[in-house]
Design an enzyme around this catalytic site. Sequence first.
Site, PDB file in Angstrom:
ATOM      1  N   PHE A  42      21.178  -2.873  77.557  1.00 27.21           N
ATOM      2  CA  PHE A  42      22.329  -2.088  77.994  1.00 27.21           C
ATOM      3  C   PHE A  42      23.444  -2.260  76.966  1.00 27.21           C
ATOM      4  CE2 PHE A  42      26.029  -0.946  80.517  1.00 27.21           C
ATOM      5  CZ  PHE A  42      25.566   0.161  81.205  1.00 27.21           C
ATOM      6  N   ASP A  81      30.272   2.608  78.725  1.00 26.49           N
ATOM      7  CA  ASP A  81      30.985   1.704  79.631  1.00 26.49           C
ATOM      8  C   ASP A  81      30.062   0.851  80.477  1.00 26.49           C
ATOM      9  OD1 ASP A  81      30.079   3.992  81.214  1.00 26.49           O
ATOM     10  OD2 ASP A  81      31.243   3.078  82.834  1.00 26.49           O
ATOM     11  N   GLU A 119      26.390  14.197  73.797  1.00 22.77           N
ATOM     12  CA  GLU A 119      26.274  13.097  74.764  1.00 22.77           C
ATOM     13  C   GLU A 119      26.446  11.740  74.085  1.00 22.77           C
ATOM     14  OE1 GLU A 119      24.231  12.523  78.352  1.00 22.77           O
ATOM     15  OE2 GLU A 119      22.669  13.901  77.680  1.00 22.77           O
ATOM     16  N   ASP A 120      26.725  10.726  74.886  1.00 21.17           N
ATOM     17  CA  ASP A 120      26.801   9.357  74.369  1.00 21.17           C
ATOM     18  C   ASP A 120      25.405   8.763  74.165  1.00 21.17           C
ATOM     19  OD1 ASP A 120      26.308   9.282  77.107  1.00 21.17           O
ATOM     20  OD2 ASP A 120      27.866   7.815  77.569  1.00 21.17           O
ATOM     21  N   ASP A 142      19.112   8.720  78.041  1.00 26.04           N
ATOM     22  CA  ASP A 142      18.283   7.639  78.583  1.00 26.04           C
ATOM     23  C   ASP A 142      17.008   8.261  79.159  1.00 26.04           C
ATOM     24  OD1 ASP A 142      17.340   5.360  79.749  1.00 26.04           O
ATOM     25  OD2 ASP A 142      18.999   5.064  81.127  1.00 26.04           O
ATOM     26  N   GLY A 152      31.720   9.264  78.475  1.00 25.84           N
ATOM     27  CA  GLY A 152      31.065   8.456  77.435  1.00 25.84           C
ATOM     28  C   GLY A 152      31.053   9.046  76.039  1.00 25.84           C
ATOM     29  N   ARG A 176      34.947   0.825  77.082  1.00 24.64           N
ATOM     30  CA  ARG A 176      34.706   2.071  76.343  1.00 24.64           C
ATOM     31  C   ARG A 176      35.430   2.079  74.997  1.00 24.64           C
ATOM     32  NH1 ARG A 176      32.352   5.980  79.690  1.00 24.64           N
ATOM     33  NH2 ARG A 176      32.970   5.976  81.876  1.00 24.64           N
TER      34      ARG A 176
HETATM   35  P1  IMP Z   1      20.132   9.946  81.528  1.00 27.01           P
HETATM   36  O1  IMP Z   1      20.601  11.041  82.431  1.00 27.01           O
HETATM   37  O2  IMP Z   1      19.113   9.077  82.201  1.00 27.01           O
HETATM   38  O3  IMP Z   1      19.645  10.439  80.188  1.00 27.01           O
HETATM   39  O4  IMP Z   1      21.344   8.967  81.330  1.00 27.01           O
HETATM   40  C1  IMP Z   1      22.347   9.213  80.429  1.00 27.01           C
HETATM   41  C2  IMP Z   1      23.601   8.505  80.854  1.00 27.01           C
HETATM   42  O5  IMP Z   1      23.324   7.189  81.301  1.00 27.01           O
HETATM   43  C3  IMP Z   1      24.562   8.322  79.700  1.00 27.01           C
HETATM   44  O6  IMP Z   1      25.396   9.437  79.552  1.00 27.01           O
HETATM   45  C4  IMP Z   1      25.306   7.070  80.088  1.00 27.01           C
HETATM   46  O7  IMP Z   1      26.413   7.399  80.888  1.00 27.01           O
HETATM   47  C5  IMP Z   1      24.342   6.279  80.912  1.00 27.01           C
HETATM   48  N1  IMP Z   1      23.710   5.174  80.144  1.00 27.01           N
HETATM   49  C6  IMP Z   1      22.419   5.019  79.818  1.00 27.01           C
HETATM   50  N2  IMP Z   1      22.201   3.884  79.126  1.00 27.01           N
HETATM   51  C7  IMP Z   1      23.403   3.308  78.987  1.00 27.01           C
HETATM   52  C8  IMP Z   1      23.862   2.098  78.313  1.00 27.01           C
HETATM   53  O8  IMP Z   1      23.103   1.330  77.697  1.00 27.01           O
HETATM   54  N3  IMP Z   1      25.187   1.856  78.398  1.00 27.01           N
HETATM   55  C9  IMP Z   1      26.075   2.669  79.046  1.00 27.01           C
HETATM   56  N4  IMP Z   1      25.704   3.802  79.665  1.00 27.01           N
HETATM   57  C10 IMP Z   1      24.383   4.112  79.637  1.00 27.01           C
HETATM   58 MG    MG Z   2      27.691   9.041  80.264  1.00 23.43          MG
END
Ligand code: IMP
Ligand code: MG
Length: 167
Positions: free
Chosen positions: A144, A151, A95-96, A99, A43, A157
């Site tokens: 989302f 993605d 990071e992308d 969350d 991402g 992407r």
């Molecule tokens: P975390 O570990 O909960 O912080 O999640 C982070 C990862 O969740 C990111 O690197 C993304 O791959 C994925 N993610 C969270 N929200 C989205 C979204 O809105 N679109 C696409 N990927 C997401």
């Molecule tokens: Mg990701």
Amino acid sequence: MKLGQQFLSGEQIRARAKELAAEIDKAYAGSAQPLVCVCVLRGAAIFYCDVIKHLKSEIRCEFVSVRSYDGMKACEPVLIQDTAIQKGAHVLVIEDIVDTGATAALMKKRFLAQGAASVKMCSMLGRKDGVADWIAYVIDTDKFFVGYGLDYNQKMRNIDGIYELIP
Ligand code: IMP
Ligand code: MG
């Protein structure tokens, strides 16, 4: 599934990445060793390039691969491809989107265990302020998003901008 409204354009993200690179340079100014910039694939790939190309500090590039989403549903992050960090290195993880912060926490734990002197986070999007040291855009929503590296089941992407995905 269909694309909703554009949330951010590619130009907006690239401009913000340049601003963040200047802030990051300031934070590491005077550091005796290169900054290890870790890209969290897949991402962050596009945003990572946008940030590192503006850094004036000496850097090293590293890549890890993490899987944390299945479709639009979050799951426990799993490290698919790892990298070794030199003892005493300053690490910047890019990071992308942050969350829940589980992926960021996993990265931090991993690199500190490998002997990193510090681990900081830079993210293109963050669902909450304060979850990373640098966030290009804080988003106060559960929507989302796809595009600019983000993605839905590996698709979309390559869109030059971030769009809401409507189920
Ligand atoms: P975390 O570990 O909960 O912080 O999640 C982070 C990862 O969740 C990111 O690197 C993304 O791959 C994925 N993610 C969270 N929200 C989205 C979204 O809105 N679109 C696409 N990927 C997401
Ligand atoms: Mg990701």
